[in-house]
Each structure stands twice: as C-alpha cells, then as structure tokens.
Design a protein around this motif. Structure first.
Motif, PDB file in Angstrom:
ATOM      1  N   LEU A 134      42.777  44.531  31.068  1.00 39.18           N
ATOM      2  CA  LEU A 134      44.198  44.156  31.085  1.00 39.18           C
ATOM      3  C   LEU A 134      44.489  43.041  32.080  1.00 39.18           C
ATOM      4  N   GLN A 135      43.450  42.522  32.714  1.00 40.66           N
ATOM      5  CA  GLN A 135      43.670  41.625  33.855  1.00 40.66           C
ATOM      6  C   GLN A 135      44.299  40.262  33.552  1.00 40.66           C
ATOM      7  N   GLY A 146      37.824  35.236  27.801  1.00 42.03           N
ATOM      8  CA  GLY A 146      36.949  35.401  26.646  1.00 42.03           C
ATOM      9  C   GLY A 146      35.840  34.360  26.618  1.00 42.03           C
ATOM     10  N   MET A 147      36.190  33.123  26.952  1.00 44.62           N
ATOM     11  CA  MET A 147      35.190  32.055  26.977  1.00 44.62           C
ATOM     12  C   MET A 147      34.173  32.281  28.095  1.00 44.62           C
ATOM     13  N   LEU A 148      34.651  32.768  29.255  1.00 38.42           N
ATOM     14  CA  LEU A 148      33.719  33.065  30.350  1.00 38.42           C
ATOM     15  C   LEU A 148      32.792  34.216  29.982  1.00 38.42           C
ATOM     16  N   ILE A 149      33.327  35.169  29.229  1.00 31.71           N
ATOM     17  CA  ILE A 149      32.501  36.300  28.770  1.00 31.71           C
ATOM     18  C   ILE A 149      31.417  35.796  27.808  1.00 31.71           C
ATOM     19  N   LEU A 296      33.066  42.195  31.170  1.00 25.56           N
ATOM     20  CA  LEU A 296      34.525  42.194  31.400  1.00 25.56           C
ATOM     21  C   LEU A 296      34.849  42.024  32.887  1.00 25.56           C
ATOM     22  N   PRO A 297      36.049  41.496  33.194  1.00 28.04           N
ATOM     23  CA  PRO A 297      36.450  41.339  34.590  1.00 28.04           C
ATOM     24  C   PRO A 297      36.444  42.676  35.333  1.00 28.04           C
ATOM     25  N   PRO A 315      27.584  44.838  37.833  1.00 25.55           N
ATOM     26  CA  PRO A 315      26.865  43.631  38.263  1.00 25.55           C
ATOM     27  C   PRO A 315      26.930  42.459  37.281  1.00 25.55           C
ATOM     28  N   ASP A 316      27.125  42.712  36.000  1.00 29.85           N
ATOM     29  CA  ASP A 316      27.157  41.599  35.038  1.00 29.85           C
ATOM     30  C   ASP A 316      28.564  41.059  34.784  1.00 29.85           C
ATOM     31  N   SER A 317      29.549  41.647  35.458  1.00 31.40           N
ATOM     32  CA  SER A 317      30.940  41.228  35.237  1.00 31.40           C
ATOM     33  C   SER A 317      31.137  39.749  35.568  1.00 31.40           C
ATOM     34  N   ILE A 318      32.067  39.108  34.849  1.00 28.41           N
ATOM     35  CA  ILE A 318      32.404  37.717  35.172  1.00 28.41           C
ATOM     36  C   ILE A 318      33.183  37.633  36.485  1.00 28.41           C
TER      37      ILE A 318
END
Lengths: 488, 438
Positions: A134-135, A146-149, A296-297, A315-318
C-alpha cells in the motif's frame, strides 16, 4: 443546467488589511524563554497578519470560486471522478487516526495495521494478484514501484533487459515512470485503437523487460487480444504491467490476474472514491504475482500469532518509496468504501459505469464522431475533428463552453491518436436524467455560433485564461506580482 | 421499467451482461472475495471498533518525532480543507472555474517562498522523502558528477527512497559523516567528497538528530559549484536562518509540521523549492499569475511542458498526483498562526527542547549533543532503548525512537521529540519516569 459561479474579487492574503488583534486570533502563547542561536537567528519573517474573521471570509469566498464533484458532473476520461462518501471524512478525522505516529510500537497501532492488512487482501482479490503493497502515494509512484520491482526481478535472474514497451495510447505517466526507473521506452503505434499484435511480436526480444498496458485502454476498448499479448511476453520471459487507472470498468467481470498480468497498480482515488483534493493526496498501491512478492517495498504488514506486525526482514525488497507506509488516511477512506459497497456493490458500480458510458456515447454519436465505434467500457473518446473542419470550433472551445452549463469538461487532446479528442468518463454516479442533460448540452454546443464558443466560458468569474503569458512571465509568488503592479 | 432498463433498451441490449460481451470467456472471473456491503451505521460501528485498538497521542503522551510531530493545529485548518468545494475538486487544469484553488496554491507558493527565501516553490510532492529523491534526480540534470552526497546521520527510510529515485540516473549515493563531539555534519569530509565529483550535496538543517548546523553559512563555499539541496523542517524556519540565505539551490522538506495530522505516516506534504534559473528542470505542478481575456488578474497551472502528460518519457518526473489539499492546509496554518504565532511556536519548541535536555542531564542521564536545534535530541540510557520504550508504555507514555539499529556507534541512544504543547510539569514528569525505568 443553469450555471453561475460566485464571482468575488477576492484579494490575495497579503493584500488584506485586517490585523489579527482579537482573542480568537491568538493561537499560541508567547514562550517563557528563548534560546540563543547567535548567527543562526532568522532576521525577518513577513507572513500575512490577518484576523481569523477575514481569513475565513477569504477561504469561503475562494472555495465558492472552485468547481468540484459536489457541484456537478465531471466528464474527465481516465480520471474516474466519483462522489466521495462523507462518512469516510468523519472516520479519517478521528483522533485514533489523526493522532497516531507512524513510528509507534506496533502493539499501539493494531487497528491501523489491521485495516492495512484487510485492504491489501481485498485488493488482491479484486486484482487477482498474490500480494499488495500500500506504500506508493499516488498512481505514478505505484507505476514507478512496479518498474523497480521488474528491474529487481531481472537483476536477481541475472538478465539485462533495458526496454519497456508502451502503446501510444498509454497514460503519460507510464513512459515517464519507466524512464525514471532507468528503462529505455519504446512506444508502439496502435492499430484500430488496440495493441498491434503483429508489431508487438516483432518488438519483443531479450532486451524487453515488460509492456505496460491498461485494459480497457484509454479509448475505452477492451483489448481482446490480451491473452495473445500475455503469451507473447511470457514466452520471451518478459512481464506484463497493468495500469489500474481504468479498473472501474471491470470489477467482478475479469481482473488483471486472469488476463495474465504480473504487476498492477491501483488508483484508490479513482476506483475507490477517495477525494481528489484538487490534485491530491491519492494512493497508488502496487500488487504482484507470487514470484515478484519478495521484491515489494518494505515494510510488509503481516499477521502472525494473533497480532499484526511490520516485517522489514525482506532482503530482496526494493526498499522504500515513501517515508512510512503510504497515505494511511487515504487507504482508510478506500477501505471504508470497499466494506460499504461489498462485493456485489463494487460489481454493480462497474456495471453502471459501463452502462452510463455506452449510453452517453450513443446519445451524442449523432453530433460527434466516435472512432472505433463499438462496445466501450467505462469511458469513450469522441472527436470534434469534423466539427472543427466544418466550423472552426475545437475540442478546447467545446470543453470551455461546457463550463457555462456547470459541467466539468472531458479530458481533451488525449489520447493523441484521436484528433480533437474528447475523452469522456461519466462514472456510475450520474443518473440517466443527468446523462440526458449532458447529451443535450453537447449537441447544442456543437451548433452554437463559433464566436460564442471561442470566447467561452461566459458564466465564470474569469474569461479565457492567457496560459501563454503565464509561461512567459513566470510569476510564482505575490512578491513577484507586487513588483509587477499586482497584476491588476 | 427502471432507468437501467430504459438505458439498455436504448442501446438495444437485453441485459447488463451484454455490455461485457467483448471480454473473452477465458478471462472471466466471479465476484471478488469480499463480504457483502455494510450500511453506514454498521460500517461506522465496525471501523470505530477496529480503530479503538490504536492508542493516540491524545491518550498517551508521545515523544516520537523523527520527521512527524504532534503539534498544535488551529481549528480553522480543518474547517477550510473540509469544504467540499476544495477537497472534492479535480486538478485545476480548467482554470476559469478553478480560480479559488489556483489562488490558494499561489498563496501557498508565496508563503513557502517567504519561509524558505527561495524564488520558486512547486504545488507540492508526495512527502518529504520523495521530495529529496526528486531533488537528487534534478541535481543529476543540473550538474555532472556521479555521486549524490547525503549525511550518515539521516533517517534510514529517507536514504532508501533517495536510492530508489536515483536508480535510473546512474548516480550513486555516498555518505559523509558527523562529528562525534557535536553531532553536526563533518564539513571537512563533505568538502573532500564534494571536490571528488558530486552532482549534488544534501544537507539537513536541523538534522536527523535535531541539531542545527552551526557553520551552515560556510557550506556553500566549502562545496564549490556543486548544487546544494537543503532539507528543512518548515516550522523551524520561523526562527532559524532560511536556506535561501545560505546558498541553497533546491530546498525540500516534510510539510507535516505545518498543521497536518500524524495520520500514521500520511498523507503528508512534500515541500519543493528552487532557484528560478533551475525552474524548467523542476518536477511537479506550479501555479503562475496571468490575466484573462478581459485583462483581469488570474492564475493557472503553468510550465506544463516539463510534465509527464506532455513530455512523456522525457518529463522531469513521472509525478502526477500531488498533495494539493495539504498544501492548502499548510497555507491556512501559516496564515492563521501569522508571523508572530509561528515564531511563538518555533521558539517554544526550541525552548522546551533546551529545558528537557537540561532536565535529563541534571537527572544524571547523558545528552551527548548539546547544540541548539529543533524538536528533538539524543538521549543515552543505561538500558537498551527497547526496554525503556516497553516500560514507558506501562506509564502511558510513548518513548523516543530507538537509534541503536540506525546509528549503533551511539550506544543505547534514542531520539526524543518535544512539541509546543509541553509545559514544565510535563518535562519534570517525563524525566522522572524515564529515570525510574532506566
């Protein structure tokens, strides 16, 4: 509809001479002592000194010179300007909302976390995604997330993909968000208002990370080849991004997950009726399929051992896009809207939105040409090209004339693939009588004297605004305005 | 026949389903898995029950700050932004019947320009963090240099946002340190790093630890021609030297202290200001003054050619939604407080901060950085901050933010914020309580 707007010659705040001397003007007591900052002390501060009595007059008068959803219909295509239920404002104003700090221990904010958790789950179900953050604070930030993901996903796989495809009918934020995430953007020319599948097939190689689509698209057409599009992208290892701006058309009929999309953003201020606020605040949650969930953030709201918590250990979060968890006050309003409508209510809203759109389209199609004339979804695009070539009246002239009837004009000159475009989205809230009125007004406007239209609107406090001069003069403050004789 | 049936008949359709005949069968889904709707009465009751599980700072005294503050808000603010002509309005592209909101944004820009001493203020961005991110991207358009310099003593969530906003630019983030003696930015290190090729320098005033940078006037000279981005608390600008006077090229800040609620982190207000020479590189909407067809003073959104709906992939930013309603709230707050009220609030906060720091020191606790500043200060406790925090809840108080995970070199440090509501008795009670649980 007979429209006239209040017409106050309201001065700027700095021009009001009404000193703040009354008891009600005192907001805070003079402090008992002062700290000495030496050279860091500010030397002068010149804010207006106006009594609250005159402040309130100022703000009431200015608000009366502002058209809003509560005044009348907004035809803005792709903006979904629905009515904003009043109960949401009451809920958001509670001290249990307005006075909770984002960094409080989680055991003191269980109510807020529960609402976020439940809202995420509802959005998953509505979109067919597996997880939602929801961030993002607005739709464009949701796209950027979405693009960063997508970027993080391919980096993790060790693939170098540097290109995003967008149709030429896409919202401007799509190419801008992709570029901001470091992607090269390739715009695909549409064919008959839809994605050109043949061209797409030739355009997708190992450098393409994703395609950004909205379905129904900005012409209001459902992309019937969505299945084939998904196959083409997925066969080549690329992703499909769904721009949720047009989601109001499809709830309960289909969803982005069913159509094969991998990433989705929502515009809560569109589909879920949170107030537009004159441009914001909004909220733009982003949803993904399970393989993308770990990107996800942070933090993610989780429910474990009977309590809600914020999980940062990902650890894999953007990482983050907003200081805290997004615009909670807006999320709460959207949640209120969802629980009051319920499943059937949300579906009915989509049905009525599509019914209204098709009804209005057919009503005006005798006057305006409607390219790609077939079934539309929540919006449609009419063209004033023929009227312009015949009478010299543009889409801009027509839209300005609508103001005289108390109708907020459609989105105009977008999408750019339609000449003199009038992009119309009535939403589900307008009654048949209102739609009939709008159709009549649009028909009458098309045959009014050209001069009347060129100089419209006539019922507002101001005539046609000189936007070219604003861009040339670049006067952004009252100080600059004073130096130019107050612009009077 | 009801109106839906009339409309369907006009369209030559038999049922609503016919409106969706263009959606292929394989894409069809059922209704979403959400309970059936609640009446307003039921929804209010349900939501109040859920929200009752929150503890607000009206119930427990809270000493959390770190960018969001439980300040005093004059009643008029809510009355103005609660007017439906404002909060239900669309973005004022149709300026002829949106003059009210356009003038309000122009007034916000004007007052923020005065407060920051900068030429141009945009109509707002999402929040303070994304405003820094946008500023960093803008620096990459203004100057060469592969690094954007930020302080080590900075909110970690803001750092993360900056890194994300810079991902598409190829610019990396590098951190300069702070003095162990003062808690302020290490200007020597900053000078060295700026000399080695930076496209921008971000300095906070006050910084994350609540301290003013005493040599702020020297920073401009120290970093040479590198663009300077100043991060401010707008309320502090009523009392401390504004960034326009120490050579900032861009000013950003979290506008929440200007009369906005805590709202569990949002919606807040991203403040963004710059020098006029950079205005065409600026992100976001901006209102300009002009005239109408009769030559009367008017306002409209301007310089739109920078923005995504015109420039698409070559826009200065993708930003579209902003925080207009909150910029109006901030503007009403500034007007209602006036110069005098704003100064009183800012002086009270500075004064309460000094009194509280003194009281903790007198009670034998360590306050490592004693310089002047705003809102917050660092406190070192014997126990780990999480212990203090847990114990304070028993006393119906919400403790300062633990810093041990953020700046471990400070030991058992936490960040405590004061506000303008506090009085001497509350300060005494606070110190006594912390001492008892420490």
């Amino acid at each position: 509809m007979n429209f006239s707007q209040a017409h106050w010659e309201e001065p700027l705040l700095n021009e009001i001479r009404a000193p703040a001397v009354f008891g009600f003007d005192s907001k805070i007591r003079q402090p008992a002592g002062r700290t000495d900052k030496g050279a860091l002390e500010r030397r002068s501060l010149q804010l207006p000194d106006v009594s609250e009595r005159y402040l309130m007059k100022h703000y009431v008068n200015l608000s009366q010179m502002n058209y809003s959803v509560d005044n009348g219909p907004h035809l803005l295509g792709s903006c979904t300007m629905k009515y904003n239920p009043k109960v949401s404002e009451n809920i958001a104003a509670l001290e249990k909302v307005a006075r909770i700090h984002p960094l409080q221990p989680v055991e003191t904010v269980q109510g807020a976390l529960r609402i976020m958790y439940e809202l995420s789950r509802a959005l998953c179900s509505i979109s067919g995604m597996d997880a939602v953050s929801l961030q993002p604070a607005g739709g464009a930030q949701g796209e950027f997330a979405g693009m960063l993901i997508a970027r993080a996903y391919f980096e993790k796989k060790g693939e170098k993909r540097n290109r995003i495809l967008v149709p030429d009918s896409a919202h401007g934020t799509n190419p801008a968000s992709a570029a901001m995430a470091g992607y090269e953007v390739r715009e695909l020319p549409s064919k008959d208002g839809m994605v050109d599948v043949g061209l797409l097939r030739k355009s997708v190689d190992e450098n393409v990370a994703a395609i950004m689509l909205t379905n129904p698209n900005t012409l209001g057409l459902f992309e019937e080849d969505a299945g084939e599009i998904a196959d083409i992208m997925h066969e080549r290892g690329a992703l499909l991004y769904y721009d949720g701006a047009n989601m109001n058309a499809i709830i309960g009929k289909t969803n982005p997950g069913a159509m094969g999309f991998d990433i989705v953003h929502f515009n809560l201020h569109k589909t879920f009726a949170t107030p537009h606020g004159g441009g914001g605040p909004g909220a733009g949650p982003v949803g993904v399929r399970q393989p993308l969930e770990k990107f996800l953030p942070v933090p993610v709201v989780v429910h474990r051992n009977g309590a809600y918590d914020l999980d940062y250990d990902r650890p894999d979060s953007i990482g983050k896009l907003h200081s805290f968890y997004g615009n909670f006050g807006i999320l709460l309003r959207a949640y209120t809207y969802i629980i009051m409508n319920g499943s059937s209510g949300l579906v009915r809203n989509s049905e009525k939105a599509v019914l209204n759109s098709n009804y209005l389209m057919k009503r005006i199609s005798g006057t305006y040409s409607v390219p790609h004339k077939k079934l539309k979804k929540h919006e449609f695009v009419a063209s004033a090209s023929e009227i312009k070539s015949r009478r010299g009246v543009s889409a801009l002239d027509i839209s300005k004339r609508l103001i005289d009837h108390g109708v907020h004009p459609p989105t105009i000159y977008f999408p750019q693939i339609v000449g003199e475009a009038l992009m119309i989205e009535p939403t589900e809230n307008l009654s048949k009588d209102t739609l009939d009125d709008i159709a009549r007004i649009l028909a009458e406007t098309a045959s009014e004297p050209a001069e009347l239209l060129h100089t419209a609107p006539h019922s507002t406090g101001r005539g046609r605004i000189d936007e070219v001069r604003a861009a040339r003069d670049m006067v952004f403050t009252w100080k600059e305005l004073q130096q130019r004789g107050n612009g009077r | 026949m009801n109106e839906d049936e009339e409309m369907l008949q006009f369209l030559g359709l038999r049922s609503v389903d016919d409106l969706f005949s263009d959606i292929p069968e394989k894409f069809r889904t059922g209704k979403p898995d959400i309970p059936e709707g609640l009446s307003e009465m039921e929804a209010v009751s349900y939501l109040k029950n859920v929200l009752d599980c929150n503890i607000s700072s009206a119930e427990y005294r809270s000493y959390l700050g770190a960018g969001a503050y439980d300040g005093f808000v004059p009643a008029i603010v809510q009355h103005v932004i609660g007017r439906s002509e404002l909060y239900t309005s669309y973005t004022p592209y149709q300026s002829e019947f949106s003059q009210g909101l356009l003038q309000l944004i122009f007034e916000y820009q004007s007052m923020m320009s005065e407060l920051t001493a900068m030429d141009v203020v945009n109509a707002s961005l999402y929040d303070g963090a994304s405003a820094i991110g946008e500023a960093a991207m803008m620096c990459s358009r203004i100057a060469e240099g592969g690094k954007f310099l930020i302080p080590r003593a900075m909110a970690p969530w803001k750092k993360s946002v900056i890194v994300n906003y810079l991902r598409g630019t190829g610019v990396a983030v590098a951190e300069y340190g702070y003095s162990a003696a003062t808690g302020q930015a290490d200007t020597n290190q900053l000078a060295d790093m700026a000399g080695q090729g930076a496209c921008g320098v971000y300095v906070e005033m006050p910084n994350f630890l609540g301290l003013y940078q005493e040599d702020i006037a020297d920073i401009r000279g120290v970093i040479g021609k590198v663009p300077l981005v100043a991060g401010v608390n707008p309320l502090s600008l009523a009392t401390v030297v504004p960034p326009g006077e120490y050579g900032a090229d861009i000013v950003v800040g979290e506008g929440q202290p200007l009369g906005l609620g805590l709202n569990f982190g949002g919606p807040y207000l991203g403040i963004f200001a710059c020098r006029k020479e950079h205005v065409r590189k600026m992100p976001g909407r901006v209102v300009g003054a002009t005239v109408d067809s009769e030559g009367r003073r008017s306002f409209c959104l301007t310089l739109q050619a920078r923005e995504q709906h015109i420039r698409r992939s070559r826009a200065t930013s993708n930003v579209c939604t902003n925080q207009t309603l909150l910029s109006v709230a901030a503007s009403v707050y500034l007007a209602a407080m006036g110069s005098a009220g704003l100064k009183y609030a800012a002086h009270t906060i500075e004064h309460n901060r000094a009194l509280t720091m003194d009281a903790f020191a007198k009670a034998g606790m360590t306050v490592p950085f004693r310089g002047s500043g705003f809102n917050e200060f660092v406190l070192i406790t014997d126990s780990v901050p999480e212990h203090v925090s847990r114990e304070m809840l028993r006393h119906r108080m919400i403790a300062g933010l633990p810093l041990n995970g953020i700046l471990p070199e400070l030991g058992n440090a936490s960040l405590w914020a004061v506000n303008e509501r506090m009085d001497g008795e509350e300060i005494r009670n606070l110190v006594k309580t912390v001492a008892s649980v420490n």
